[in-house]
Design an enzyme around this catalytic site. Structure first.
Site, PDB file in Angstrom:
ATOM      1  CE  LYS A  16      -2.292  -1.052   3.824  1.00 38.75           C
ATOM      2  NZ  LYS A  16      -1.644  -2.336   4.212  1.00 38.75           N
ATOM      3  NE  ARG A  91      -4.295  -1.614  10.340  1.00 37.97           N
ATOM      4  CZ  ARG A  91      -3.232  -1.059   9.762  1.00 37.97           C
ATOM      5  NH1 ARG A  91      -3.267   0.188   9.358  1.00 37.97           N
ATOM      6  NH2 ARG A  91      -2.127  -1.775   9.584  1.00 37.97           N
ATOM      7  NE  ARG A 130       7.326  -2.940   6.054  1.00 36.38           N
ATOM      8  CZ  ARG A 130       6.000  -2.792   6.071  1.00 36.38           C
ATOM      9  NH1 ARG A 130       5.390  -2.258   5.036  1.00 36.38           N
ATOM     10  NH2 ARG A 130       5.299  -3.167   7.108  1.00 36.38           N
ATOM     11  NE  ARG A 136       6.293  -0.711  10.368  1.00 37.29           N
ATOM     12  CZ  ARG A 136       5.170  -0.722   9.651  1.00 37.29           C
ATOM     13  NH1 ARG A 136       5.133  -0.128   8.468  1.00 37.29           N
ATOM     14  NH2 ARG A 136       4.108  -1.327  10.118  1.00 37.29           N
ATOM     15  NE  ARG A 148       2.307  -5.332  11.314  1.00 36.10           N
ATOM     16  CZ  ARG A 148       3.296  -5.051  10.482  1.00 36.10           C
ATOM     17  NH1 ARG A 148       4.451  -5.686  10.569  1.00 36.10           N
ATOM     18  NH2 ARG A 148       3.134  -4.133   9.576  1.00 36.10           N
TER      19      ARG A 148
HETATM   20  P1  AMP Z   1       0.739   0.246   9.158  1.00 31.63           P
HETATM   21  O1  AMP Z   1       1.887   1.145   8.931  1.00 31.63           O
HETATM   22  O2  AMP Z   1      -0.480   0.648   8.382  1.00 31.63           O
HETATM   23  O3  AMP Z   1       1.093  -1.206   8.940  1.00 31.63           O
HETATM   24  O4  AMP Z   1       0.333   0.374  10.690  1.00 31.63           O
HETATM   25  C1  AMP Z   1       1.240   0.023  11.728  1.00 31.63           C
HETATM   26  C2  AMP Z   1       0.502  -0.107  13.045  1.00 31.63           C
HETATM   27  O5  AMP Z   1      -0.092   1.155  13.382  1.00 31.63           O
HETATM   28  C3  AMP Z   1      -0.660  -1.079  13.052  1.00 31.63           C
HETATM   29  O6  AMP Z   1      -0.235  -2.422  13.287  1.00 31.63           O
HETATM   30  C4  AMP Z   1      -1.494  -0.517  14.189  1.00 31.63           C
HETATM   31  O7  AMP Z   1      -0.922  -0.823  15.434  1.00 31.63           O
HETATM   32  C5  AMP Z   1      -1.364   0.973  13.981  1.00 31.63           C
HETATM   33  N1  AMP Z   1      -2.392   1.495  13.053  1.00 31.63           N
HETATM   34  C6  AMP Z   1      -2.179   2.061  11.826  1.00 31.63           C
HETATM   35  N2  AMP Z   1      -3.318   2.429  11.258  1.00 31.63           N
HETATM   36  C7  AMP Z   1      -4.310   2.076  12.115  1.00 31.63           C
HETATM   37  C8  AMP Z   1      -5.709   2.170  12.094  1.00 31.63           C
HETATM   38  N3  AMP Z   1      -6.357   2.699  11.040  1.00 31.63           N
HETATM   39  N4  AMP Z   1      -6.412   1.696  13.148  1.00 31.63           N
HETATM   40  C9  AMP Z   1      -5.775   1.171  14.223  1.00 31.63           C
HETATM   41  N5  AMP Z   1      -4.452   1.035  14.308  1.00 31.63           N
HETATM   42  C10 AMP Z   1      -3.707   1.484  13.270  1.00 31.63           C
END
Ligand code: AMP
Length: 190
Positions: A16, A91, A130, A136, A148
Site C-alpha cells: 500500500k 481498519r 522490509r 520497525r 498483524r
Molecule cells: P501500518 O503502517 O499501516 O502497517 O500500521 C502500523 C501499526 O499502526 C498497526 O499495526 C497498528 O498498530 C497501527 N495502526 C495504523 N493504522 C491504524 C488504524 N487505522 N487503526 C488502528 N491502528 C492502526
C-alpha cells in the site's frame, strides 16, 4: 471537479505504501497513512505516540477514536487537496463509518476502494524483508508478522463487504512487479 478520494486497502505487506507513492505523484493526491502518522508521533515521543507504541510494536490496533481524530485533523489541514489516498485506514467498521460521515458532510465521498490481494506466505516474506531496513519493531519477527495478518483478517478484511455494498470495492492482484501493480491500479481508477 469532484475529488479523487481513494481507499488503498490490503493486509500488512501488500504494498500500500509503495503504491501510494506512485499514485500521489500521478494524481497529485495527499497521502494519509495512519501508520506513518502514528510512527511520527512515536518518534517525536508525544503522549499519543508513547501510548500507541506498545500496541503498534505488538501488532495490535490503536483505538478508533485516536486514528479517526488524526484523519480528521489532516483532512482539515489539506482541505484544498484534489483528493486523498487513505492507506491503512479505515481498519475497522467504526473507522469506515466515521470516514464516510466526514466525507459525506463535504459531499466528497470515497470513489473507490482498491484492495491489493497477496497470499499470506508472500506477505510474511515481504514484511520480514522490509524489517531488515525499516527499523520497525513490528516487522522484525514472524510471530508479529503473522499476528498483524491475523488482526487484518479478523478486524479489517470484513470492510470489503462494507465497500462492496456501496459498489466501490475492486480487487487488485498485488503480486508482480511494482510497475505492473501500479498499472492495474491506474486502470481500476479509470
Ligand atoms: P501500518 O503502517 O499501516 O502497517 O500500521 C502500523 C501499526 O499502526 C498497526 O499495526 C497498528 O498498530 C497501527 N495502526 C495504523 N493504522 C491504524 C488504524 N487505522 N487503526 C488502528 N491502528 C492502526
Amino acid at each position: 471537479m469532484s475529488k479523487l478520494n481513494i481507499v488503498l486497502f490490503g493486509p500488512p505487506g501488500a504494498g500500500k505504501g509503495t503504491q501510494s507513492n506512485f499514485l500521489i505523484e500521478k494524481y497529485k493526491l495527499v497521502h494519509l497513512s495512519t501508520g506513518d502518522l502514528l510512527r511520527a508521533e512515536m518518534k517525536a515521543e508525544t503522549e499519543l505516540g508513547l501510548a500507541a507504541k506498545e500496541l503498534m510494536d505488538n501488532g495490535d490496533l490503536v483505538a478508533d477514536t485516536i486514528v479517526i481524530g488524526m484523519i480528521r485533523n489532516m483532512m482539515d489541514a489539506y482541505n484544498d487537496a484534489p483528493g486523498f489516498i487513505f492507506d491503512g485506514f479505515p481498519r475497522t467498521e467504526a473507522q469506515a463509518k466515521a470516514l464516510d460521515d466526514m466525507l459525506n458532510a463535504k459531499s466528497e465521498p470515497i470513489v473507490a476502494m482498491l484492495s491489493l490481494e497477496v497470499p499470506e506466505e508472500e506477505l510474511v516474506k515481504r514484511l520480514l524483508e522490509r524489517g531488515k531496513t525499516s527499523g520497525r519493531v513490528d516487522d522484525q519477527d514472524e510471530v508479529t508478522a503473522r499476528k498483524r495478518i491475523a488482526v487484518y483478517m479478523r478486524e479489517t478484511s470484513p470492510l470489503k463487504d462494507y465497500y462492496k455494498a456501496q459498489g466501490k470495492y475492486k480487487a487488485i492482484d498485488g503480486v508482480g512487479s511494482m510497475a505492473e501493480i501500479t498499472e492495474r491500479l491506474v486502470k481500476a481508477i479509470g
